[in-house]
Design an enzyme around this catalytic site. Structure first.
Site, PDB file in Angstrom:
ATOM      1  N   LYS A   1      -2.782   4.328  -0.446  1.00 53.51           N
ATOM      2  CA  LYS A   1      -3.641   5.155  -1.177  1.00 53.51           C
ATOM      3  C   LYS A   1      -4.184   6.368  -1.994  1.00 53.51           C
ATOM      4  O   LYS A   1      -4.494   6.247  -2.038  1.00 53.51           O
ATOM      5  CB  LYS A   1      -4.376   4.994   0.870  1.00 53.51           C
ATOM      6  CG  LYS A   1      -4.609   3.709   0.666  1.00 53.51           C
ATOM      7  CD  LYS A   1      -5.452   4.528   2.430  1.00 53.51           C
ATOM      8  CE  LYS A   1      -5.766   2.801   3.011  1.00 53.51           C
ATOM      9  NZ  LYS A   1      -4.880   2.736   4.150  1.00 53.51           N
TER      10      LYS A   1
HETATM   11  C1  LIG Z   1      -4.328   1.103   3.998  1.00 48.93           C
HETATM   12  C2  LIG Z   1      -3.802   0.015   4.393  1.00 48.93           C
HETATM   13  C3  LIG Z   1      -3.101  -1.030   4.090  1.00 48.93           C
HETATM   14  C4  LIG Z   1      -4.265  -1.901   4.105  1.00 48.93           C
HETATM   15  O1  LIG Z   1      -4.515  -2.229   2.774  1.00 48.93           O
HETATM   16  P1  LIG Z   1      -5.954  -2.688   2.453  1.00 48.93           P
HETATM   17  O2  LIG Z   1      -6.385  -2.400   1.634  1.00 48.93           O
HETATM   18  O3  LIG Z   1      -7.323  -2.280   3.572  1.00 48.93           O
HETATM   19  O4  LIG Z   1      -6.099  -4.222   2.314  1.00 48.93           O
HETATM   20  C5  LIG Z   1      -2.091  -1.705   4.625  1.00 48.93           C
HETATM   21  N1  LIG Z   1      -1.031  -0.562   5.021  1.00 48.93           N
HETATM   22  C6  LIG Z   1      -1.609   0.804   5.052  1.00 48.93           C
HETATM   23  C7  LIG Z   1       0.108   1.399   5.188  1.00 48.93           C
HETATM   24  C8  LIG Z   1      -2.142   1.649   4.620  1.00 48.93           C
HETATM   25  O5  LIG Z   1      -2.234   2.513   5.234  1.00 48.93           O
END
Ligand SMILES: *Cc1c(COP(=O)(O)O)cnc(C)c1O
Length: 431
Positions: free
Chosen positions: A107
């Site tokens: 993220k």
């Molecule tokens: C947020 C997150 C996801 C999921 O991603 P999306 O874009 O919401 O599908 C998967 N793995 C981790 C470690 C995350 O922090």
């Protein structure tokens, strides 16, 4: 570039307005009016282009008219200021590590890009700060806090449920200071989320403050995730096989960005949505019926989403055509036991230590490649295993090394404000 609300009631918005609002007034997600295609020649010598150059070409049309070229190049350079290595796992697959950023989760890229766009849009406007209000169950808060740290004109307020995030996550939320405030809520994640929603509708607050959200429904967090897929293709083109990508998915922002990258011309052969038991999308792909559910807790908790917000954008990319969607997207779901077995299997065959989210991605990819041995696949590693330390260490019977930058965070002093209820949040915002 103009963005329309997928609920079709609100007016269209330019990129800056879509970013500042986050969601359209009719509660619809913003979606670009036009989708440009990169020329085929762009991909012919893509391996000779730098990653920031590729990223610039991919995203420039989406922000056209709102950020000058030199500024956009600067934002991209700062956003992608770390590595994205691909580690081979078998001779048919590898993993793309997206967790080398400051908070060790993928993220970071979206949060950093959005923070810098918002900082740029708000530069002239020194009188009114923008307040980013975000509820977190763990990873989002850390990435947003870190991405927005020190951005002028922006104040960040993060709500998290007291005692319900891991120690690493809490330290990442509460030790930064400056323009970041952590509110520790006496309740669960849903209470935090409800408070944020209430605040957005509370005119006592919105008359005084420009509030915005920073989750993956925001176009400035969603679209830069396209970069990962360009990075993967650039590195793997020389293998000269159809490339498939398995994405551990929760709210479906990341995979939706991958599908958008494909839509603008990136030659990715197929996508796999890999989920835990929160399997609304794999279920939809096999039954044709979309049935949102209440989310269930799992060991890959960043994917515990019962009604993924971004799936409506996925449908839109395919013009709501179920058959063409199914040609490009497969979906598989896995239990926690299967995920633990996968952690062990990956470790045994390659020595690689995955995290539970990456392990779900591995399983989806393995399932798909069984029927497509002529293709090459990667699964995305969305978090560093240290963020899910107990599960990984207990399952693999090993010790995971703590990265240096995390040691630093762990040694800092926590600072948070405890609040009991919505009035506590309101008092804080109007202080
Ligand atoms: C947020 C997150 C996801 C999921 O991603 P999306 O874009 O919401 O599908 C998967 N793995 C981790 C470690 C995350 O922090």
């Amino acid at each position: 570039m103009i963005y329309n609300s997928l609920n079709k009631k609100s007016k269209a918005a330019e990129f800056p307005e879509a970013v500042v609002r986050g969601i359209a007034p009719d509660r619809g997600l913003y979606f670009p009016e036009k989708i440009h295609r990169l020329p085929d020649s762009f991909f012919e010598n893509i391996e000779q282009k730098s990653i920031p150059e590729i990223a610039f070409q991919a995203i420039a049309p989406f922000v056209e008219g709102s950020i000058p070229e030199d500024e956009l190049r600067k934002i991209i350079a700062e956003t992608l200021d770390f590595d994205f290595p691909i580690v081979p796992i078998t001779n048919q697959m590898g993993t793309l590590e997206l967790f080398q950023g400051p908070t060790l989760a993928f993220k970071d890229v979206g949060a950093r890009f959005m923070a810098r766009c918002l900082g740029y849009f708000n530069k002239e406007n020194t009188s009114q700060k923008i307040t980013v209000l975000v509820a977190t169950s763990g990873d989002t808060g850390g990435a947003v806090a870190n991405g927005f740290l020190g951005v002028p004109g922006i104040e960040v307020v993060i709500l998290y449920p007291k005692g319900k995030v891991s120690e690493v996550q809490e330290q990442q939320l509460t030790t930064l200071g400056q323009n970041i405030t952590a509110l520790e809520v006496d309740g669960v994640f849903d209470d935090c989320q409800d408070m944020v929603k209430t605040a957005f509708l509370d005119e006592d607050i919105t008359q005084h403050k420009q509030l915005t959200s920073a989750n993956s429904i925001n176009v400035a967090r969603w679209l830069p995730q396209m970069f990962y897929y360009f990075i993967a293709y650039r590195a793997l083109k020389k293998i000269n096989k159809p490339l498939v990508v398995s994405v551990p998915s929760g709210n479906f922002g990341n995979i939706c960005a991958g599908l958008m990258a494909r839509e603008i011309g990136l030659p990715i052969d197929h996508f796999i949505a890999s989920t835990n038991i929160n399997d609304v999308v794999p279920d939809f792909l096999s039954s044709g019926v979309y049935t949102p559910k209440k989310s269930s807790p799992t060991i890959s908790n960043a994917m515990d989403v019962g009604d993924p917000s971004n799936f409506i954008r996925v449908l839109k990319i395919f013009g709501d055509d179920f058959d063409s969607l199914k040609e490009t997207l497969s979906g598989f779901r896995f239990t926690d036991d299967e995920t633990r077995e996968a952690l062990k299997e990956i470790h045994e065959i390659s020595g690689y230590v995955a995290d539970p989210h990456g392990a779900v991605g591995y399983l989806g990819l393995k399932e798909y490649l069984k029927d497509h041995p002529e293709k090459y696949g990667i699964f995305l590693e969305t978090a560093h295993p240290v963020k899910f330390l107990d599960t990984v260490e207990d399952t693999l019977n090993i010790k995971v090394d703590i990265p240096e930058r995390l040691k630093d965070t762990l040694s800092k002093t926590k600072k948070s404000i405890e609040i009991q209820d919505y009035q506590g949040l309101k008092d804080f915002l109007l202080r």
